[in-house]
Design a protein around this motif. Structure first.
Motif: not given
Length: 711
Positions: A153-182
């Motif tokens: 399928l298509n990618p999903f957006r996880m973050s919403n970085t200051d979309s109301a600001n006039a300049d383009a902003d960027s998220a950075a340094d992602p990390a990811l972990a999995y919870d097998p219990e849930h």
């Protein structure tokens, strides 16, 4: 400083092989493997960078991802490759992203056994929409990937970085972990989502189908002290908690490592905990988090650049699920890069650390890149190193083992970069992958590819370790393996070879069947008289039991055609004839005399302080010493033994003071011989500042050829 060391060698009756050594607890297994072949070899315009890896427990496979292209000038995307359970590429390389503006960066990867799918996170432009303003926003994106390594399928957006600001902003340094219990994931990253220009750690919890479960939440609150960076995250299953760590600037100082615990639903637990202890304006950098569920605690690795008189080093700190530093707030140093007091060596503060926990081994593995003084390396030659720690955080195994081999040694033009490490529950090992510029043929300088290597305590990855595994370099040999008949290989490590006891299929098994290569020879068969064949295996041919007239009858006479061969005859040693019918030719016995040297070692100067012969002193015993190598004080010297006192006789008086001084690089041999005995030989290879270790050999009577086995 000189040291007088006495080494005592009791030489056994037979020269037997030494038992297998106990395996090092954790070590780099085999050799590293090249996992990618992007573009033609020798073209440094096509690279693979920033690898990530996840383990598929359902298929016993891996997925690796990286940023790169396959052709010069082609789109830079995130590509993926499935590896089989042994770490070998399987199938084709697949394109996992399709970014229309710019290129994706910083991939992270995890796996859900519930869905049998991977989740790939990365930084890239979000899909078109009202909240994608202004143009140029870069957000944390998530892409589902099938078990076969195909984007779903298509990618999903996880973050919403200051979309109301006039300049383009960027998220950075992602990390990811999995919870097998849930069956859910947690993303963390940094972005200026709340205060313009102020990067803080943010988090999003999603289901394995990438449905947002609560919404984006803040994790850090550095306010005006500077940007948070490099977050890491891991799940703590015992109390359904998450451990997040990041770099945080400290007012009027450098950066420290700070942690924050989150509840299952993103509730912040306790307060921020600064776990590193950098001094002054120095910094702690590059955190990584691993969780030990057996102790319900996390381990955070990081680099500190404030070690007095030395370069940066790697430290760890353990934290309980309740937010307490374990056992105390003192950072635990685990690396030793270069000699103490030398600033020329140290861990790289620009490359990540990795930390992971293997539940089956109850071991942590931490890796980092460093400039070290390992043999063969030069200053500014960077490689990735590792250190294992037990479940309680104590170092185990060898100290700072080398994990990567990047380019030829003594070449500081190339280096490994980003790495990712994953424990492999189906093996006694981890898999580490990294990108590196390796200029060995057929690659060119500046040409980056992805490499991988297993790390563990099982050299052949068959699930068994030394000493139970009698051949840790062969996965087909281990306890419980099928032992192939008659191949002289002990596959099941029982200490014996499996044999087919009825090779001729005549229904009689060895040893009752005296000729298992002839089906007509077996107990109960008709014995043809005087044909020289014992068909019925009763121990003798029929009729005439003493054809050579030597007074000894078959089967006691093992050669009834030669009267000189019979039980009781004198067996001449080593003439390849069994005259006394004892079942084998006689051999000369080995001397069991001991050879006891005493040394005084100063650098490359090795002085023989004393030399004693011990234990056995048969009539005619002689001894000599030989020296081979440059500037030997003699080639061969007969030794006169002193009086035997307390079962020992000194031979040192045969050598003058000058003849007792040797140098590293020379080889000594002490020969002890006696009539009708195999000579006993002790070979001593002299090395700088090393106690000579005896290598036992022997020689047949009157022979000058040295052998490992005589009797």
């Amino acid at each position: 400083m000189s040291a007088v060391v006495r080494s005592f060698l009791v030489l056994a009756l037979f020269l037997a092989a030494a038992p297998a050594a106990q395996a090092v607890d954790i070590f780099a297994i085999g050799s590293q493997s090249r996992l990618t072949h992007v573009g033609p070899d020798g073209n440094n315009a096509v690279d693979a960078n920033d690898p990530a890896v996840a383990y598929n427990s359902a298929e016993n496979e891996f997925l690796i991802t990286w940023v790169g292209s396959t052709t010069q000038g082609g789109d830079i995307e995130i590509l993926g490759q499935v590896l089989d359970g042994n770490g070998a590429p399987k199938g084709t390389v697949n394109r996992l992203t399709n970014v229309t503006a710019g290129s994706p960066t910083q991939p992270v990867l995890s796996y859900s056994p519930t869905t049998n799918q991977y989740v790939l996170g990365y930084i890239g432009p979000p899909p078109s929409g009202d909240d994608n303003f202004p143009a140029g926003q870069r957000e944390v994106m998530a892409q589902a990937v099938t078990a076969t390594g195909v984007a779903l399928l298509n990618p999903f957006r996880m973050s919403n970085t200051d979309s109301a600001n006039a300049d383009a902003d960027s998220a950075a340094d992602p990390a990811l972990a999995y919870d097998p219990e849930h069956d859910q994931y947690r993303f963390v990253w940094v972005a200026d989502a709340e205060i313009e220009g102020q990067n803080e750690v943010r988090s999003q919890r999603v289901s394995s189908s990438l449905t947002q479960l609560f919404g984006e939440v803040p994790v850090s609150a550095t306010t005006s002290t500077g940007d948070a960076n490099e977050p890491a995250v891991a799940y703590m299953p015992t109390q359904d908690r998450w451990m997040v760590a990041w770099e945080e600037p400290i007012p009027a100082a450098g950066t420290e490592i700070v942690t924050r615990r989150l509840g299952l639903t993103s509730t912040q637990l306790g307060s921020d905990l600064t776990i590193s202890s950098s001094s002054g304006t120095t910094s702690s950098l590059k955190p990584a988090v691993a969780v030990n569920p057996n102790r319900d605690e996390a381990l955070v690795s990081f680099i500190r650049n404030d070690v007095p008189g030395e370069g940066p080093e790697v430290f760890v700190q353990r934290i309980s699920a309740n937010g307490a530093e374990v056992p105390n707030a003192t950072d635990q140093r685990i690396s030793t890069m270069g000699p103490a007091g030398n600033l020329a060596f140290g861990a790289s503060t620009g490359r990540n650390t990795t930390a992971s926990y293997h539940a089956g081994l109850d071991r942590y593995l931490v890796t980092w890149v460093a400039d070290n003084d390992f043999p063969g390396l030069v200053d500014n030659e960077f490689e990735r190193y590792g250190q294992a720690l037990d479940g309680a955080g104590a170092e185990v195994g060898g100290d700072d083992f080398r994990l990567t081999v990047t380019g030829p040694d003594a070449n500081n033009d190339v280096a490994p970069e980003t790495a990712a490490t994953i424990p492999v529950p189906s093996k006694r090992a981890w898999l580490t992958v990294w990108d590196a510029d390796d200029n060995r043929s057929p690659l060119a300088d500046g040409e980056y590819e992805i490499y991988g290597r297993f790390v563990g305590d099982d050299g052949d990855l068959d699930g068994f370790t030394v000493p139970d595994d009698c051949n840790d370099a062969n996965a087909a040999v281990h306890p419980g393996a099928v032992d192939v008949l008659d191949n002289d290989v002990d596959e099941d490590c029982t200490g014996t070879f499996a044999e087919n006891l009825d090779r001729d299929g005549d229904g009689s098994a060895r040893p009752a069947d005296c000729n298992d290569a002839n089906a007509s020879v077996r107990p109960g068969a008709a014995d043809v008289a005087d044909n020289g064949v014992d068909e019925d295996c009763n121990g003798a041919d029929a009729v005439n039991f003493d054809r050579d007239g030597d007074g000894a009858a078959r089967p006691g006479d093992c050669n009834d055609a030669n009267p000189a061969i019979r039980p009781g005859a004198k067996d001449i040693p080593l003439n390849k004839v069994d005259e006394d019918c004892a079942g084998g030719d006689a051999s000369f016995p080995n001397l069991t005399s001991g050879i006891l040297p005493t040394w005084d070692i100063k650098g490359s100067r090795v002085r023989l302080v004393n030399l004693q012969i011990t234990q056995q002193f048969p009539k005619g015993l002689k001894a000599k010493i030989t020296c081979k190598g440059s500037r030997c004080p003699f080639k061969s010297k007969s030794l006169k033994l002193g009086k035997v006192r307390r079962n020992a006789a000194s031979a040192i008086s045969s050598l003058s003071s000058k003849q007792r001084v040797f140098r590293a690089g020379q080889t000594l041999e002490v020969w002890v011989s006696a009539p009708n005995f195999n000579s006993r030989i002790s070979r001593l290879v002299l090395k700088t500042n090393k106690i000579p270790v005896s290598q036992p050999f022997c020689a047949l009577p009157g022979a000058s050829k040295v052998q490992k086995r005589c009797a």
